[in-house]
Design a protein around this motif. Structure first.
Motif, PDB file in Angstrom:
ATOM      1  N   THR A  12       0.819  -1.214   0.000  1.00 17.19           N
ATOM      2  CA  THR A  12       0.000   0.000   0.000  1.00 17.19           C
ATOM      3  C   THR A  12       0.853   1.264   0.000  1.00 17.19           C
ATOM      4  OG1 THR A  12      -1.874  -1.090   1.049  1.00 17.19           O
ATOM      5  CG2 THR A  12      -1.688   1.284   1.391  1.00 17.19           C
ATOM      6  N   GLY A  13       1.889   1.282   0.830  1.00 22.54           N
ATOM      7  CA  GLY A  13       2.735   2.475   0.901  1.00 22.54           C
ATOM      8  C   GLY A  13       3.414   2.764  -0.417  1.00 22.54           C
ATOM      9  N   ALA A  14       3.938   1.716  -1.063  1.00 22.32           N
ATOM     10  CA  ALA A  14       4.632   1.908  -2.338  1.00 22.32           C
ATOM     11  C   ALA A  14       3.665   2.354  -3.427  1.00 22.32           C
ATOM     12  CB  ALA A  14       5.336   0.609  -2.749  1.00 22.32           C
ATOM     13  N   GLU A  15       2.453   1.807  -3.418  1.00 23.48           N
ATOM     14  CA  GLU A  15       1.474   2.186  -4.448  1.00 23.48           C
ATOM     15  C   GLU A  15       1.046   3.642  -4.283  1.00 23.48           C
ATOM     16  OE1 GLU A  15       0.790   0.362  -6.971  1.00 23.48           O
ATOM     17  OE2 GLU A  15       1.577  -1.578  -6.297  1.00 23.48           O
TER      18      GLU A  15
ATOM     19  N   ASP C  11       6.254   7.257   7.366  1.00 19.38           N
ATOM     20  CA  ASP C  11       6.104   6.099   6.485  1.00 19.38           C
ATOM     21  C   ASP C  11       4.611   5.781   6.355  1.00 19.38           C
ATOM     22  OD1 ASP C  11       5.866   3.541   5.401  1.00 19.38           O
ATOM     23  OD2 ASP C  11       7.721   2.838   6.338  1.00 19.38           O
ATOM     24  N   THR C  12       4.013   6.292   5.292  1.00 18.99           N
ATOM     25  CA  THR C  12       2.560   6.165   5.113  1.00 18.99           C
ATOM     26  C   THR C  12       2.114   4.708   5.149  1.00 18.99           C
ATOM     27  OG1 THR C  12       2.368   8.243   3.917  1.00 18.99           O
ATOM     28  CG2 THR C  12       0.689   6.581   3.451  1.00 18.99           C
ATOM     29  N   ALA C  17      -0.702   0.386   7.901  1.00 18.69           N
ATOM     30  CA  ALA C  17      -0.673  -1.026   8.314  1.00 18.69           C
ATOM     31  C   ALA C  17      -0.861  -1.138   9.827  1.00 18.69           C
ATOM     32  CB  ALA C  17       0.646  -1.670   7.881  1.00 18.69           C
ATOM     33  N   ARG C  18      -0.192  -0.266  10.576  1.00 20.03           N
ATOM     34  CA  ARG C  18      -0.312  -0.332  12.028  1.00 20.03           C
ATOM     35  C   ARG C  18      -1.752  -0.052  12.468  1.00 20.03           C
ATOM     36  NH1 ARG C  18       0.141   3.080  15.892  1.00 20.03           N
ATOM     37  NH2 ARG C  18       0.672   4.786  14.501  1.00 20.03           N
ATOM     38  N   MET C  19      -2.363   0.952  11.862  1.00 23.83           N
ATOM     39  CA  MET C  19      -3.740   1.295  12.235  1.00 23.83           C
ATOM     40  C   MET C  19      -4.698   0.140  11.940  1.00 23.83           C
ATOM     41  SD  MET C  19      -4.271   4.356  13.562  1.00 23.83           S
ATOM     42  CE  MET C  19      -5.830   5.061  13.001  1.00 23.83           C
ATOM     43  N   LEU C  94      -0.652  13.311   6.940  1.00 16.05           N
ATOM     44  CA  LEU C  94      -1.305  12.006   6.790  1.00 16.05           C
ATOM     45  C   LEU C  94      -2.455  11.942   7.787  1.00 16.05           C
ATOM     46  CD1 LEU C  94      -1.449   9.025   5.766  1.00 16.05           C
ATOM     47  CD2 LEU C  94       0.126   8.449   7.640  1.00 16.05           C
ATOM     48  N   VAL C  95      -3.626  11.589   7.303  1.00 17.54           N
ATOM     49  CA  VAL C  95      -4.775  11.300   8.173  1.00 17.54           C
ATOM     50  C   VAL C  95      -5.228   9.883   7.844  1.00 17.54           C
ATOM     51  CG1 VAL C  95      -7.144  11.919   8.796  1.00 17.54           C
ATOM     52  CG2 VAL C  95      -5.489  13.716   8.238  1.00 17.54           C
TER      53      VAL C  95
END
Lengths: 150, 87, 150, 87
Positions: A12-15, C11-12, C17-19, C94-95
């Protein structure tokens, strides 16, 4: 526009990064990620298997993005949807919309999800302690889509 | 133009019918999706149960969602499936 | 709830992923990423410097999440906002909102951004070929926020 | 309770005034934000230019956004700044 239907997981982050860096003139990125819940309608979910209609599914997703692009001023959109057998907490779907106006990106991303849920040929079957069952379509998804038909 | 009709079945419908796809000659008198569904229901048994209208079924012709009044002809790919549940 | 104001990048993908992994019962994640445009109001942007009001900014962001949680059925929300000097294509904000109902997550995420844009004390100054200039507040952001006051 | 008033200035306003913060005794007769702004404008020069109402200014008391009618007293932290532009 990117549409992918795949068994593999996605980054997801890379996309998201690729979508925003490819569009240096835009300021807004809205993303939706769907994940497999560990409990659905009161039952523990062991696995979730997604079936699709190869060929039609990809066309349907591309058509949904086209419709979103005609309706809102957005720069680009991406849909990645997984098929095959997934586990709880696996990612199922990613939609990313980039544009200059955040309200248009929010609307377009939600529009894409609402149409994906009701018009893209995917079907979910889950295994639970009580056995395997096909997930039933929800009226709330139909209602969400019909909001856009004004 | 005696091309066969290709019919696909997905998900719960595929399991109930025990069939993922078949090729048939366009039956006499069948000109649209509703007509094909009535013809399939006439096979009886699970076909009758699934195609008699008691359970919701969606149809696509040549990979586009259609209504029951959509025309079909030899060479078409017709798909039947339950309401979709992706996302 | 997580609120962070920081100079470092974020790191978006890891934050999303953590959320979602912290909330195994939810299926929907909506994220907004803001990036520095390479051109703003017709001028090339060399740098963008963000100033904030330490203490108040963090409180304002937490209050915006609280308000979103009172208004919509969401599970959790996160805001990360950068300050200091950024370059074009850097991430600014980032939200992330997670919940069981995607429409509520979309609405809450957009609500948070609309209030952040109009009530959280951040100010942007950009350097362009024509010199440095403070970015002016836009009426469209005020209008976006006032939609929620019904 | 003769605690000083702490006043903060941000962004364009800070640059125009050449001041990020100051501590003053609560001026006689000043009981709300509007009163403090009038008192600051009376300093003349850039203070007059910024606080006379011709340019939009937002105010916070003790780190909460307020209207001009908000009460202030000694010990408060009052901040003035232009409309915000984050995100």
């Amino acid at each position: 526009m990117v549409v992918r239907v795949q068994t593999e997981d996605f980054d997801t982050g890379a996309e998201i990064a690729r979508m925003r860096l490819m569009n240096p003139g835009i300021g807004a990125v809205v993303a939706f990620v769907g994940q497999v819940r560990d409990v659905n309608e009161g039952s523990l979910v062991h696995t979730l298997t997604l079936e699709h209609y190869p060929g039609m599914t990809e066309k349907a997703l591309a058509a949904i993005i086209d419709r979103a692009k005609m309706r809102w001023t957005i720069q680009d959109a991406l849909i990645i949807h997984r098929v095959g057998t997934l586990q709880p907490l696996d990612q199922i779907v990613l939609v990313v919309v980039v544009g200059s106006h955040r309200s248009e990106c929010f609307a377009a991303c939600e529009f894409i999800m609402d149409y994906l849920k009701t018009e893209a040929p995917f079907w979910k079957k889950e295994t639970t302690p009580g056995g395997a069952r096909w997930v039933e379509a929800r009226g709330s998804d139909e209602a969400a889509r019909s909001r856009w038909e004004n | 133009m005696n091309q066969p009709l290709r019919i696909l079945y997905f998900a719960r419908l595929r399991e109930a019918l025990g069939t993922a796809s078949e090729e048939i000659a366009l039956p006499d008198g069948v000109g649209d999706v509703d007509g094909l569904m009535a013809w399939l229901a006439a096979r009886g048994g699970v076909w009758q149960a699934e195609f008699s209208g008691s359970r919701p079924i969606r149809a696509a012709v040549n990979q586009a969602l259609v209504q029951g009044t959509a025309r079909i002809q030899g060479g078409d790919e017709v798909a039947f499936f339950p309401p979709v549940t992706g996302g």
